[in-house]
Design a protein around this motif. Structure first.
Motif, PDB file in Angstrom:
ATOM      1  N   ALA A  85      38.292  30.463  14.141  1.00 21.29           N
ATOM      2  CA  ALA A  85      39.755  30.360  14.062  1.00 21.29           C
ATOM      3  C   ALA A  85      40.249  29.342  13.028  1.00 21.29           C
ATOM      4  CB  ALA A  85      40.366  30.077  15.428  1.00 21.29           C
ATOM      5  N   ASP A  86      39.388  28.897  12.117  1.00 23.82           N
ATOM      6  CA  ASP A  86      39.828  28.011  11.043  1.00 23.82           C
ATOM      7  C   ASP A  86      40.540  28.807   9.961  1.00 23.82           C
ATOM      8  OD1 ASP A  86      38.860  25.590  11.992  1.00 23.82           O
ATOM      9  OD2 ASP A  86      36.952  25.734  10.914  1.00 23.82           O
ATOM     10  N   LEU A  87      41.466  28.159   9.260  1.00 20.73           N
ATOM     11  CA  LEU A  87      41.990  28.699   8.012  1.00 20.73           C
ATOM     12  C   LEU A  87      41.037  28.218   6.928  1.00 20.73           C
ATOM     13  CD1 LEU A  87      45.846  28.127   8.120  1.00 20.73           C
ATOM     14  CD2 LEU A  87      44.652  30.300   8.025  1.00 20.73           C
ATOM     15  N   VAL A  88      40.520  29.145   6.124  1.00 23.16           N
ATOM     16  CA  VAL A  88      39.545  28.792   5.101  1.00 23.16           C
ATOM     17  C   VAL A  88      39.975  29.333   3.743  1.00 23.16           C
ATOM     18  CG1 VAL A  88      37.609  28.637   6.702  1.00 23.16           C
ATOM     19  CG2 VAL A  88      38.087  30.790   5.597  1.00 23.16           C
ATOM     20  N   VAL A  89      39.566  28.626   2.708  1.00 20.91           N
ATOM     21  CA  VAL A  89      39.792  29.073   1.336  1.00 20.91           C
ATOM     22  C   VAL A  89      38.480  29.646   0.830  1.00 20.91           C
ATOM     23  CG1 VAL A  89      40.343  28.331  -1.013  1.00 20.91           C
ATOM     24  CG2 VAL A  89      41.617  27.393   0.921  1.00 20.91           C
ATOM     25  N   VAL A  90      38.564  30.859   0.278  1.00 18.21           N
ATOM     26  CA  VAL A  90      37.397  31.562  -0.242  1.00 18.21           C
ATOM     27  C   VAL A  90      37.689  31.967  -1.680  1.00 18.21           C
ATOM     28  CG1 VAL A  90      35.909  33.582   0.076  1.00 18.21           C
ATOM     29  CG2 VAL A  90      36.871  32.435   2.063  1.00 18.21           C
ATOM     30  N   GLU A  91      36.693  31.815  -2.552  1.00 25.26           N
ATOM     31  CA  GLU A  91      36.866  32.250  -3.936  1.00 25.26           C
ATOM     32  C   GLU A  91      36.383  33.692  -4.047  1.00 25.26           C
ATOM     33  OE1 GLU A  91      35.880  30.893  -8.508  1.00 25.26           O
ATOM     34  OE2 GLU A  91      35.008  29.782  -6.849  1.00 25.26           O
ATOM     35  N   ILE A  92      37.307  34.581  -4.445  1.00 24.91           N
ATOM     36  CA  ILE A  92      37.004  35.996  -4.622  1.00 24.91           C
ATOM     37  C   ILE A  92      37.500  36.413  -5.994  1.00 24.91           C
ATOM     38  CG2 ILE A  92      37.448  38.347  -3.796  1.00 24.91           C
ATOM     39  CD1 ILE A  92      37.851  37.168  -1.003  1.00 24.91           C
ATOM     40  N   GLU A  93      36.599  36.909  -6.818  1.00 24.11           N
ATOM     41  CA  GLU A  93      36.948  37.369  -8.162  1.00 24.11           C
ATOM     42  C   GLU A  93      37.743  36.310  -8.919  1.00 24.11           C
ATOM     43  OE1 GLU A  93      38.889  41.139  -7.655  1.00 24.11           O
ATOM     44  OE2 GLU A  93      37.103  42.045  -6.768  1.00 24.11           O
ATOM     45  N   SER A  94      37.247  35.081  -8.925  1.00 23.51           N
ATOM     46  CA  SER A  94      37.834  33.945  -9.639  1.00 23.51           C
ATOM     47  C   SER A  94      39.221  33.541  -9.137  1.00 23.51           C
ATOM     48  CB  SER A  94      37.891  34.220 -11.148  1.00 23.51           C
ATOM     49  OG  SER A  94      36.605  34.439 -11.647  1.00 23.51           O
ATOM     50  N   GLN A  95      39.574  33.944  -7.927  1.00 25.88           N
ATOM     51  CA  GLN A  95      40.840  33.537  -7.323  1.00 25.88           C
ATOM     52  C   GLN A  95      40.555  32.918  -5.966  1.00 25.88           C
ATOM     53  OE1 GLN A  95      43.368  36.949  -6.931  1.00 25.88           O
ATOM     54  NE2 GLN A  95      44.043  36.870  -9.059  1.00 25.88           N
ATOM     55  N   TYR A  96      41.306  31.876  -5.630  1.00 32.73           N
ATOM     56  CA  TYR A  96      41.212  31.289  -4.303  1.00 32.73           C
ATOM     57  C   TYR A  96      42.150  32.056  -3.386  1.00 32.73           C
ATOM     58  CZ  TYR A  96      38.574  27.102  -5.672  1.00 32.73           C
ATOM     59  OH  TYR A  96      37.609  26.232  -6.083  1.00 32.73           O
ATOM     60  N   ARG A  97      41.621  32.458  -2.216  1.00 32.45           N
ATOM     61  CA  ARG A  97      42.412  33.217  -1.261  1.00 32.45           C
ATOM     62  C   ARG A  97      42.255  32.584   0.114  1.00 32.45           C
ATOM     63  NH1 ARG A  97      44.548  37.118  -3.969  1.00 32.45           N
ATOM     64  NH2 ARG A  97      45.311  38.359  -2.260  1.00 32.45           N
ATOM     65  N   LEU A  98      43.262  32.775   0.966  1.00 35.07           N
ATOM     66  CA  LEU A  98      43.308  32.156   2.290  1.00 35.07           C
ATOM     67  C   LEU A  98      42.985  33.181   3.367  1.00 35.07           C
ATOM     68  CD1 LEU A  98      44.020  29.479   3.730  1.00 35.07           C
ATOM     69  CD2 LEU A  98      46.350  30.342   3.923  1.00 35.07           C
ATOM     70  N   PHE A  99      42.085  32.806   4.267  1.00 36.37           N
ATOM     71  CA  PHE A  99      41.654  33.678   5.361  1.00 36.37           C
ATOM     72  C   PHE A  99      41.598  32.887   6.655  1.00 36.37           C
ATOM     73  CE2 PHE A  99      39.902  35.649   1.611  1.00 36.37           C
ATOM     74  CZ  PHE A  99      40.022  37.008   1.846  1.00 36.37           C
ATOM     75  N   ARG A 100      41.609  33.610   7.776  1.00 35.41           N
ATOM     76  CA  ARG A 100      41.336  33.022   9.091  1.00 35.41           C
ATOM     77  C   ARG A 100      39.942  33.491   9.480  1.00 35.41           C
ATOM     78  NH1 ARG A 100      44.012  30.005  12.102  1.00 35.41           N
ATOM     79  NH2 ARG A 100      46.031  30.585  11.299  1.00 35.41           N
ATOM     80  N   SER A 101      39.115  32.550   9.934  1.00 37.96           N
ATOM     81  CA  SER A 101      37.721  32.873  10.257  1.00 37.96           C
ATOM     82  C   SER A 101      37.569  33.262  11.723  1.00 37.96           C
ATOM     83  CB  SER A 101      36.816  31.681   9.952  1.00 37.96           C
ATOM     84  OG  SER A 101      37.067  30.630  10.855  1.00 37.96           O
ATOM     85  N   HIS A 102      36.693  34.190  11.956  1.00 35.89           N
ATOM     86  CA  HIS A 102      36.289  34.599  13.305  1.00 35.89           C
ATOM     87  C   HIS A 102      34.770  34.580  13.320  1.00 35.89           C
ATOM     88  CE1 HIS A 102      40.288  35.833  14.663  1.00 35.89           C
ATOM     89  NE2 HIS A 102      40.463  36.205  13.408  1.00 35.89           N
ATOM     90  N   ARG A 103      34.203  33.642  14.065  1.00 33.18           N
ATOM     91  CA  ARG A 103      32.760  33.466  14.085  1.00 33.18           C
ATOM     92  C   ARG A 103      32.104  34.625  14.830  1.00 33.18           C
ATOM     93  NH1 ARG A 103      29.547  29.072  13.047  1.00 33.18           N
ATOM     94  NH2 ARG A 103      27.497  29.214  13.979  1.00 33.18           N
ATOM     95  N   ILE A 104      31.111  35.221  14.189  1.00 32.12           N
ATOM     96  CA  ILE A 104      30.333  36.303  14.787  1.00 32.12           C
ATOM     97  C   ILE A 104      28.872  36.016  14.494  1.00 32.12           C
ATOM     98  CG2 ILE A 104      29.848  38.778  14.794  1.00 32.12           C
ATOM     99  CD1 ILE A 104      32.744  39.209  13.840  1.00 32.12           C
ATOM    100  N   GLY A 105      28.144  35.575  15.518  1.00 33.94           N
ATOM    101  CA  GLY A 105      26.744  35.206  15.318  1.00 33.94           C
ATOM    102  C   GLY A 105      26.631  34.076  14.314  1.00 33.94           C
ATOM    103  N   GLY A 106      25.781  34.268  13.287  1.00 32.55           N
ATOM    104  CA  GLY A 106      25.596  33.255  12.250  1.00 32.55           C
ATOM    105  C   GLY A 106      26.545  33.402  11.088  1.00 32.55           C
ATOM    106  N   GLY A 107      27.440  34.393  11.142  1.00 29.70           N
ATOM    107  CA  GLY A 107      28.371  34.616  10.035  1.00 29.70           C
ATOM    108  C   GLY A 107      29.811  34.533  10.489  1.00 29.70           C
ATOM    109  N   HIS A 108      30.678  34.957   9.623  1.00 32.85           N
ATOM    110  CA  HIS A 108      32.115  34.912   9.904  1.00 32.85           C
ATOM    111  C   HIS A 108      32.763  36.195   9.415  1.00 32.85           C
ATOM    112  CE1 HIS A 108      32.192  30.629  10.893  1.00 32.85           C
ATOM    113  NE2 HIS A 108      31.242  30.533   9.989  1.00 32.85           N
TER     114      HIS A 108
END
Length: 116
Positions: A61-84
Motif C-alpha cells: 500500500a505504499d505510493l512508489v515512484v517507478v521509472e518506465i521508458e525514461s519517465q518517472y511515474r507514480l503507483f500504489r504497491s500491492h505486495r504479492i509474495g516476493g514481488g509487487h
C-alpha cells in the motif's frame, strides 16, 4: 501518473516547502512534482510535491515512484509474495514489478497553499 524530478530535498526550493525543513530529511530523499495528468480531483492533484525516499523498502500500500521508458511515474504497491503489483495512482491497469524496479517510496505529500 507522470511525476517530474525536482532534485534532492536539501538543495531544492519550492513554495510547497512552507513550514518544512528539508535539511531534516534523510539525504536519500528527493522531490517530484505531480504532472497535469493527475487533474484537480482526488487525493493527489496537479502541482503537488512528493518527498520520495529512495532508501526506504517498498511495502504493501505504499505510493512508489517507478521509472518506465525514461519517465518517472507514480503507483500504489500491492505486495504479492516476493514481488509487487503496481497499480497506477490515478487508476488503470497495473503490472508486476520487483522492489528493485522502484525508485523510491513517497514519505510526504506537500501541497502549495493557495493565496487569496
Amino acid at each position: 501518473m507522470k511525476v517530474n524530478y525536482l532534485g534532492p530535498c536539501q538543495l531544492a526550493e519550492h513554495p510547497a516547502f512552507d513550514g518544512l525543513e528539508p535539511q531534516r530529511l534523510p539525504a536519500s530523499c528527493y522531490l517530484v512534482e505531480v504532472s497535469d495528468e493527475a487533474g484537480v480531483d482526488g487525493g493527489i492533484i496537479e502541482g503537488d510535491v512528493l518527498v520520495v525516499d529512495e532508501a526506504r523498502p517498498v511495502e504493501h500500500a505504499d505510493l512508489v515512484v517507478v521509472e518506465i521508458e525514461s519517465q518517472y511515474r507514480l503507483f500504489r504497491s500491492h505486495r504479492i509474495g516476493g514481488g509487487h503489483r503496481l497499480m497506477p495512482a490515478c487508476g488503470g491497469r497495473g503490472h508486476f514489478a520487483k522492489a528493485s524496479d522502484c525508485r523510491g517510496v513517497v514519505i510526504q505529500h506537500l501541497r502549495q497553499q493557495a493565496t487569496a
